[in-house]
Design a protein around this motif. Structure first.
Motif, short mmCIF file in Angstrom:
data_model
loop_
_atom_site.label_atom_id
_atom_site.label_comp_id
_atom_site.label_asym_id
_atom_site.label_seq_id
_atom_site.Cartn_x
_atom_site.Cartn_y
_atom_site.Cartn_z
N GLU A 52 -9.33 -9.24 1.67
CA GLU A 52 -9.11 -7.79 1.78
C GLU A 52 -7.87 -7.47 2.60
O GLU A 52 -7.09 -6.57 2.25
N ALA A 53 -7.66 -8.21 3.68
CA ALA A 53 -6.48 -7.97 4.51
C ALA A 53 -5.19 -8.31 3.76
O ALA A 53 -4.19 -7.59 3.85
N HIS A 54 -5.22 -9.40 3.02
CA HIS A 54 -4.03 -9.78 2.26
C HIS A 54 -3.75 -8.78 1.14
O HIS A 54 -2.58 -8.43 0.89
N LEU A 55 -4.80 -8.32 0.47
CA LEU A 55 -4.59 -7.34 -0.60
C LEU A 55 -4.09 -6.02 -0.04
O LEU A 55 -3.25 -5.35 -0.65
N ALA A 56 -4.59 -5.65 1.14
CA ALA A 56 -4.11 -4.41 1.77
C ALA A 56 -2.63 -4.51 2.10
O ALA A 56 -1.86 -3.56 1.91
N ARG A 57 -2.18 -5.69 2.59
CA ARG A 57 -0.77 -5.85 2.89
C ARG A 57 0.06 -5.84 1.62
O ARG A 57 1.14 -5.25 1.56
N GLU A 59 -0.70 -4.27 -1.13
CA GLU A 59 -0.68 -2.89 -1.61
C GLU A 59 0.33 -2.04 -0.85
O GLU A 59 1.02 -1.20 -1.43
N GLU A 60 0.45 -2.28 0.45
CA GLU A 60 1.46 -1.56 1.23
C GLU A 60 2.86 -2.00 0.79
O GLU A 60 3.77 -1.17 0.68
N ARG A 63 3.67 -0.26 -2.35
CA ARG A 63 4.07 1.13 -2.10
C ARG A 63 5.54 1.20 -1.69
O ARG A 63 6.30 2.05 -2.19
N ARG A 72 -8.06 -4.70 -7.26
CA ARG A 72 -8.76 -5.66 -6.40
C ARG A 72 -9.86 -6.41 -7.15
O ARG A 72 -10.05 -7.62 -6.95
#
Length: 274
Positions: A52-57, A59-60, A63, A72
């Motif tokens: 989840e942390a890697h996917l959040a980074r 995704e940022e 952006r 995801r």
């Protein structure tokens, strides 16, 4: 026990393919222009514990680079199939996202069709032996947008690593134009100074590392601006990635204590406590 199939697979967009066969097209902007992002993640017990942390980074990063982010659920399903196909228990996973194919030139297509490539690797047989760092002659622009993303455009890091090797070191330490310590070519930098483990702030133009963020959240290190003048005062230092924690034996001609107890404590938190 970790094992892999005789002929490993990779995941490309929507399917499994043999990893030793042709995959990407010659028109892919990731190949031609380095137009994309990647994440390298640890694999433990057939799971990616910090997915989840890697996917959040990522995704940022999408952006910032105006890329469509991968779904995801799609990524999780792809990982499940790939890990099972490769019969891999522990090791690493690399997820690469490019803008896909496009017309000739720099201008991207208005509606990109991204390429998602996922590969796995067994655990590295190399131990995290202490490394020597060379202070790179390159300087980090604190305002550069690519500092904030894991770009597949790695030429500055490659050149810095080559320079370090030519100087008899293992890796390079980047400074900003203002003389602040930033990071190594592919790792966050930690240091022991005045009895406290510290790491340069994001304002030094560094990547927001996942392991670095975990250490900060747990109170195991604090942000602090460091300069080249601080190097002789350091009581120890480490390079940290999602896959490893490596002690620093020297920066330039300055030898550093290895701090085995601190190293053991940090490794336990980062890799045994997941």
């Amino acid at each position: 026990m970790t094992s892999s199939s005789p002929r490993p697979f990779l995941w490309l967009n929507n399917d499994l393919l043999p990893a030793d066969g042709p995959a990407l097209t010659a028109q892919d902007r990731g190949v031609l222009l380095g137009d994309g992002l990647f994440e390298t993640m640890q694999l433990r017990n057939r799971q990616v514990p910090l997915l989840e942390a890697h996917l959040a980074r990522m995704e940022e990063g999408c952006r910032i680079l105006r890329l469509p982010a991968p779904n995801r659920e799609t990524v999780q399903a792809a990982l499940d199939r790939l890990i099972a196909a490769n019969n891999l228990t522990d090791g690493s996973v690399r997820m690469t996202l490019s803008r896909g194919t496009g017309p000739r030139g720099l201008t991207p297509p208005a509606k990109p069709h991204t390429t998602l490539l996922i590969t796995t690797a067994p655990p590295s047989e190399q131990s995290a032996t202490p490394v020597r760092l060379h202070v790179s002659t390159q300087r980090r622009d604190r305002q550069a947008v690519l500092n904030r993303v894991k770009s597949i455009s790695a030429l500055p890091a490659i050149l810095a690593r080559m320079e370090a090797r030519e100087k008899g070191a293992d890796d390079a330490l980047w400074l900003t134009h203002e003389g602040e310590i930033a990071e190594a070519t592919a790792a966050s930098f930690l240091a022991l100074l005045d009895g406290q483990i510290v790491t340069p702030p994001l304002s030094a133009g560094i990547l927001p590392g996942i392991s670095r963020g975990r250490l900060l959240s747990a109170g195991l290190c604090k942000e602090r601006s460091l300069t080249e003048a601080d190097i002789p005062k350091l009581q120890g230092a480490w390079l940290v990635t999602a896959l490893s924690l490596t002690p620093v034996a020297a920066i330039g001609t300055q030898e550093l204590p290895l701090q085995p107890e601190q190293t053991s404590r940090l490794r336990h938190f980062l890799h045994d406590g997941q």
